[in-house]
Design an enzyme around this catalytic site. Structure first.
Site, short mmCIF file in Angstrom:
data_model
loop_
_atom_site.label_atom_id
_atom_site.label_comp_id
_atom_site.label_asym_id
_atom_site.label_seq_id
_atom_site.Cartn_x
_atom_site.Cartn_y
_atom_site.Cartn_z
N ASP A 88 -1.96 6.97 17.12
CA ASP A 88 -2.40 6.11 16.01
C ASP A 88 -3.06 4.85 16.56
OD1 ASP A 88 -2.13 5.71 12.97
OD2 ASP A 88 -1.34 3.82 13.74
N SER A 116 0.83 -1.21 0.00
CA SER A 116 0.00 0.00 0.00
C SER A 116 0.87 1.26 0.00
CB SER A 116 -0.92 -0.04 1.22
OG SER A 116 -1.63 1.16 1.34
N GLU A 157 -7.19 4.01 16.28
CA GLU A 157 -7.76 2.84 15.60
C GLU A 157 -8.50 1.91 16.56
OE1 GLU A 157 -4.17 1.98 13.58
OE2 GLU A 157 -3.40 0.57 15.05
N HIS A 168 5.52 4.64 10.26
CA HIS A 168 4.77 4.44 11.51
C HIS A 168 5.81 4.14 12.58
CE1 HIS A 168 1.84 3.23 14.39
NE2 HIS A 168 1.97 1.92 14.22
P1 NAD Z 1 1.56 -3.75 3.01
O1 NAD Z 1 1.18 -4.98 3.75
O2 NAD Z 1 0.55 -3.12 2.11
O3 NAD Z 1 2.85 -4.03 2.11
C1 NAD Z 1 3.96 -4.69 2.61
C2 NAD Z 1 4.95 -4.96 1.50
O4 NAD Z 1 6.09 -5.61 2.06
C3 NAD Z 1 4.43 -5.88 0.39
O5 NAD Z 1 4.91 -5.43 -0.85
C4 NAD Z 1 5.10 -7.19 0.74
O6 NAD Z 1 5.28 -8.04 -0.40
C5 NAD Z 1 6.43 -6.71 1.24
N1 NAD Z 1 7.18 -7.70 2.00
C6 NAD Z 1 6.73 -8.72 2.75
N2 NAD Z 1 7.76 -9.39 3.28
C7 NAD Z 1 8.89 -8.77 2.86
C8 NAD Z 1 10.28 -8.98 3.07
N3 NAD Z 1 10.73 -9.98 3.84
N4 NAD Z 1 11.14 -8.14 2.48
C9 NAD Z 1 10.72 -7.13 1.69
N5 NAD Z 1 9.43 -6.88 1.45
C10 NAD Z 1 8.52 -7.69 2.05
O7 NAD Z 1 2.09 -2.70 4.11
P2 NAD Z 1 1.65 -1.16 4.28
O8 NAD Z 1 0.23 -1.09 4.72
O9 NAD Z 1 2.09 -0.40 3.09
O10 NAD Z 1 2.53 -0.74 5.57
C11 NAD Z 1 3.88 -0.40 5.46
C12 NAD Z 1 4.21 0.60 6.57
O11 NAD Z 1 3.46 1.79 6.35
C13 NAD Z 1 3.86 0.12 7.98
O12 NAD Z 1 4.82 0.62 8.87
C14 NAD Z 1 2.52 0.79 8.24
O13 NAD Z 1 2.26 1.01 9.61
C15 NAD Z 1 2.74 2.12 7.54
N6 NAD Z 1 1.54 2.84 7.16
C16 NAD Z 1 0.57 2.23 6.43
C17 NAD Z 1 -0.54 2.93 6.02
C18 NAD Z 1 -1.59 2.30 5.15
O14 NAD Z 1 -2.53 2.97 4.81
N7 NAD Z 1 -1.49 1.06 4.73
C19 NAD Z 1 -0.69 4.30 6.40
C20 NAD Z 1 0.33 4.90 7.12
C21 NAD Z 1 1.44 4.17 7.50
MG MG Z 2 -3.18 4.80 11.21
#
Ligand code: NAD
Ligand code: MG
Length: 329
Positions: free
Chosen positions: A190, A26, A194, A107
């Site tokens: 945060d 994401s 949630e 985060h």
């Molecule tokens: P996600 O689950 O959407 O994506 C994770 C990614 O990591 C995927 O591409 C997955 O294939 C990859 N991955 C898995 N194992 C791996 C490994 N061993 N090595 C490399 N890549 C690997 O995660 P996200 O929701 O984008 O969250 C990422 C960070 O962003 C977190 O810290 C989260 O708290 C933060 N965050 C997320 C959002 C949101 O809306 N999703 C908002 C703000 C902050």
């Molecule tokens: Mg949040």
């Protein structure tokens, strides 16, 4: 409180560095593509065999294994799931961090709760978009941005804040406005938001309202409309113009009923429960529970998920949404 905009951020501070985005989910896809289009030298780091490798390549990005990406980069942004960040950091990132590098997060969980202990000779910063990744991407493509938080945990270079602002600019944040916070404040608020309101509070409010009507013999479909479906209309109004604007837009009966009776639902007991949630977040009791839950491979997490899926409201909702063609795009 100060808001930072485009004029407050110097993109050159990131343009003269190489950036590795670890993870392509994401947030990862949005950060990588936005930075690239902002003219920044960026690669995506993924583990061997990851199915997102092809996705990132198809989008025109350079993909490296985590450890190669970390070795190549000056700035490493950790965008793998929070639950595996420690493992990825220890195995792939830490051995390849050099003095003067920048370790970045979206985060604060792993830093704030002392899971990831970074070396002291790197900057540790946060750039946290306050929206899902697909919006970070879409808004950027439309020449806009989403609001973001930045925070500094370690400032080895003396320039950590300016680098964080520059990164935020590169993904579109300074178009909407950037606020400075701390890892502690971002993480705790945060989690609280949630649990108490956005995810936990709202779903339980919906379920309790729905069940009260159904248990009293009303049709589940009607209960679904009143307690779940219409929520979107109300939230849209609140989002647009605040609580008073929402009340202005509904009937006087709804306004009086809401103002007079809402506090009877969220009364002293609920407020005490919220206070307890906050204390558990502040003392790391929740973080410990969640870390242990993951180490045990999520038995309680999976059971809770299944119980919700089996709930009547989910069944009713599925059928009704199937009949409401205008909901599906
Ligand atoms: P996600 O689950 O959407 O994506 C994770 C990614 O990591 C995927 O591409 C997955 O294939 C990859 N991955 C898995 N194992 C791996 C490994 N061993 N090595 C490399 N890549 C690997 O995660 P996200 O929701 O984008 O969250 C990422 C960070 O962003 C977190 O810290 C989260 O708290 C933060 N965050 C997320 C959002 C949101 O809306 N999703 C908002 C703000 C902050
Ligand atoms: Mg949040």
């Amino acid at each position: 409180m100060q808001l930072y905009y485009d004029k407050d951020a110097n993109l050159e501070l990131v343009k003269n560095k190489k950036v590795a985005i670890i993870g392509y989910g994401s947030q990862g896809h949005a950060h990588a593509l936005n930075l690239k289009e902002s003219g920044i030298d960026v690669v995506v780091g993924l583990n061997a065999g990851n199915e997102d490798i092809e996705k990132a390549k198809a989008a025109g990005l350079t993909v490296m294994l985590n450890e190669k990406a970390a070795e190549w980069a000056d700035i490493v942004m950790m965008l793998v799931p929070d639950t595996i960040q420690l493992m990825v950091f220890e195995n792939d990132i830490k051995p390849n961090l050099k003095a003067g590098n920048v370790l970045a997060f979206a985060h604060g969980f792993n830093i704030h709760y002392n899971q990831i202990i970074p070396p002291t000779d790197v900057d540790v910063i946060m750039i946290a978009p306050k929206s899902p990744g697909h919006l970070v991407r879409r808004q950027y493509q439309e020449g806009r941005g989403v609001p973001m938080l930045i925070a500094i945990y370690q400032n080895a270079s003396g320039k950590a804040k300016d680098i964080a602002l520059a990164y935020a600019k590169g993904i579109g944040g300074t178009k909407a406005g950037v606020i400075e916070t701390t890892f502690k404040e971002e993480t705790e608020t945060d989690l609280f938001g949630e649990q108490a309101v956005l995810c936990g509070g709202v779903t339980e409010l919906i379920r309790a309202g729905f069940n009260t009507l159904v248990n009293a013999g009303y049709q589940p479909e009607i209960a679904y409309f009143e307690c779940l479906h219409e929520l979107k209309l109300i939230v849209d109004l609140i989002y647009e113009g605040g609580l008073s604007w929402m009340y202005y837009s509904v009937s006087d009966t709804a306004e009086y009923g809401g103002l007079a009776k809402g506090p009877k639902v969220i009364g002293e007991e609920s407020k005490k429960a919220m206070q307890k949630l906050l204390e558990d977040i502040q003392t790391a009791a929740f973080a410990t529970e969640w870390i242990n839950e993951n180490q045990a491979r999520g038995p309680k997490f999976k059971a809770l998920r299944r119980l919700l899926q089996e709930d009547l409201i989910e069944d009713v909702g599925k059928k009704l949404r199937g009949m409401m063609s205008w909901i599906k795009k």
